[in-house]
Design an enzyme around this catalytic site. Structure first.
Site, short mmCIF file in Angstrom:
data_model
loop_
_atom_site.label_atom_id
_atom_site.label_comp_id
_atom_site.label_asym_id
_atom_site.label_seq_id
_atom_site.Cartn_x
_atom_site.Cartn_y
_atom_site.Cartn_z
N CYS A 1 -4.28 0.77 -2.42
CA CYS A 1 -4.14 -0.47 -1.67
C CYS A 1 -3.08 -1.37 -2.33
O CYS A 1 -2.81 -1.26 -3.54
CB CYS A 1 -5.46 -1.23 -1.66
SG CYS A 1 -6.77 -0.42 -0.74
N ASN B 1 0.83 -1.21 0.00
CA ASN B 1 0.00 0.00 0.00
C ASN B 1 0.86 1.25 0.00
O ASN B 1 1.96 1.29 0.57
CB ASN B 1 -1.02 0.00 1.14
CG ASN B 1 -0.43 -0.20 2.51
OD1 ASN B 1 0.56 -0.89 2.68
ND2 ASN B 1 -1.05 0.39 3.51
N CYS C 1 -10.91 -2.67 -4.30
CA CYS C 1 -10.00 -3.70 -4.85
C CYS C 1 -10.79 -4.88 -5.41
O CYS C 1 -10.40 -5.45 -6.43
CB CYS C 1 -9.01 -4.15 -3.79
SG CYS C 1 -7.79 -2.88 -3.40
N CYS D 1 -10.51 -4.62 0.24
CA CYS D 1 -11.61 -3.64 0.32
C CYS D 1 -12.49 -3.75 -0.92
O CYS D 1 -12.15 -4.41 -1.91
CB CYS D 1 -11.05 -2.23 0.46
SG CYS D 1 -10.43 -1.53 -1.08
N GLU E 1 -3.26 -4.41 -3.19
CA GLU E 1 -3.80 -5.23 -4.27
C GLU E 1 -3.78 -4.47 -5.59
O GLU E 1 -3.42 -5.00 -6.64
CB GLU E 1 -5.24 -5.65 -3.97
CG GLU E 1 -5.41 -6.50 -2.73
CD GLU E 1 -5.68 -5.68 -1.46
OE1 GLU E 1 -5.04 -4.63 -1.28
OE2 GLU E 1 -6.52 -6.13 -0.66
N ALA F 1 -0.46 12.07 1.78
CA ALA F 1 -0.85 13.04 2.80
C ALA F 1 -2.25 13.60 2.54
O ALA F 1 -2.92 14.03 3.48
CB ALA F 1 0.17 14.18 2.86
N GLU G 1 0.39 5.26 0.70
CA GLU G 1 -0.51 6.32 1.20
C GLU G 1 -0.04 7.70 0.76
O GLU G 1 1.11 7.90 0.36
CB GLU G 1 -0.60 6.21 2.72
CG GLU G 1 -1.25 4.90 3.13
CD GLU G 1 -1.47 4.76 4.63
OE1 GLU G 1 -0.99 5.62 5.41
OE2 GLU G 1 -2.12 3.77 5.01
N1 THU Z 1 -5.44 -1.31 2.43
C1 THU Z 1 -4.91 -2.16 1.51
O1 THU Z 1 -3.75 -2.04 1.11
N2 THU Z 1 -5.72 -3.13 1.00
C2 THU Z 1 -7.02 -3.30 1.33
O2 THU Z 1 -7.71 -4.08 0.69
C3 THU Z 1 -7.59 -2.55 2.44
C4 THU Z 1 -6.80 -1.38 2.91
C5 THU Z 1 -4.60 -0.24 2.95
C6 THU Z 1 -5.00 1.14 2.51
C7 THU Z 1 -4.47 2.00 3.62
O3 THU Z 1 -3.14 2.36 3.33
C8 THU Z 1 -4.49 1.09 4.84
O4 THU Z 1 -4.65 -0.23 4.36
C9 THU Z 1 -5.61 1.39 5.82
O5 THU Z 1 -6.84 1.43 5.19
#
Ligand code: THU
Length: 137
Positions: free
Chosen positions: A56, A45, A97, A94, A58, A49, A47
């Site tokens: 994500c 993942n 994804c 999620c 995936e 700011a 992120e």
């Molecule tokens: N996240 C993923 O990488 N995959 C998912 O399917 C769910 C959430 C990440 C996104 C974010 O950086 C962190 O988890 C918290 O939501």
């Protein structure tokens, strides 16, 4: 393909997870995506700011594979937890994804999850039933 057992794919997802950029949520996620021709693409993942550009693990893995020309996929392993902890609970993808998986994968595409002890295998059809897709155009 068979050189990648479920456990091997989970191990690769754990390796990918080490590269997560997650200073805001503190949740590190890794993914390992296996193509039908036997290649594995990793994702972690990423992120931002401003939050909404966050990707994500995936989708990062799918982007890596797609940008190399791959369109057919067998399974993906996904692991996640707080960044200073090892995964100890299943970390399912999620909804966004799942929709991205549905764009490229068939009903029997497998999603492998690990709680550090066992591997759970789910299908895309089980995770996203009655989905919207290309057949609706
Ligand atoms: N996240 C993923 O990488 N995959 C998912 O399917 C769910 C959430 C990440 C996104 C974010 O950086 C962190 O988890 C918290 O939501």
């Amino acid at each position: 393909m068979e050189k990648y057992t479920s456990e091997a794919l989970i191990s690769l997802a754990l390796e990918a997870r080490k590269n997560a950029h997650c200073p805001y949520s503190g949740i590190a996620v890794g993914a390992a995506l296996l193509t039908k021709t036997g290649e594995v693409f990793l994702g972690a993942n990423m992120e931002s700011a401003s939050f909404s550009p966050t990707l994500c693990a995936e989708r990062v893995a799918f982007g890596a594979a797609l940008s190399q020309g791959h369109r057919e996929f067998l399974r993906i392993a996904v692991v996640g937890a707080k960044k200073d902890e090892m995964p100890h609970a299943f970390f399912p993808p999620c909804g966004v994804c799942r929709q991205v998986m549905a764009e490229f994968c068939e009903n029997d595409f497998e999603i492998l999850l690990s709680d550090g002890k066992t591997v759970e295998v789910l299908t895309l059809d089980a995770l996203l039933p009655h989905r919207f897709g290309k057949e609706h155009f």
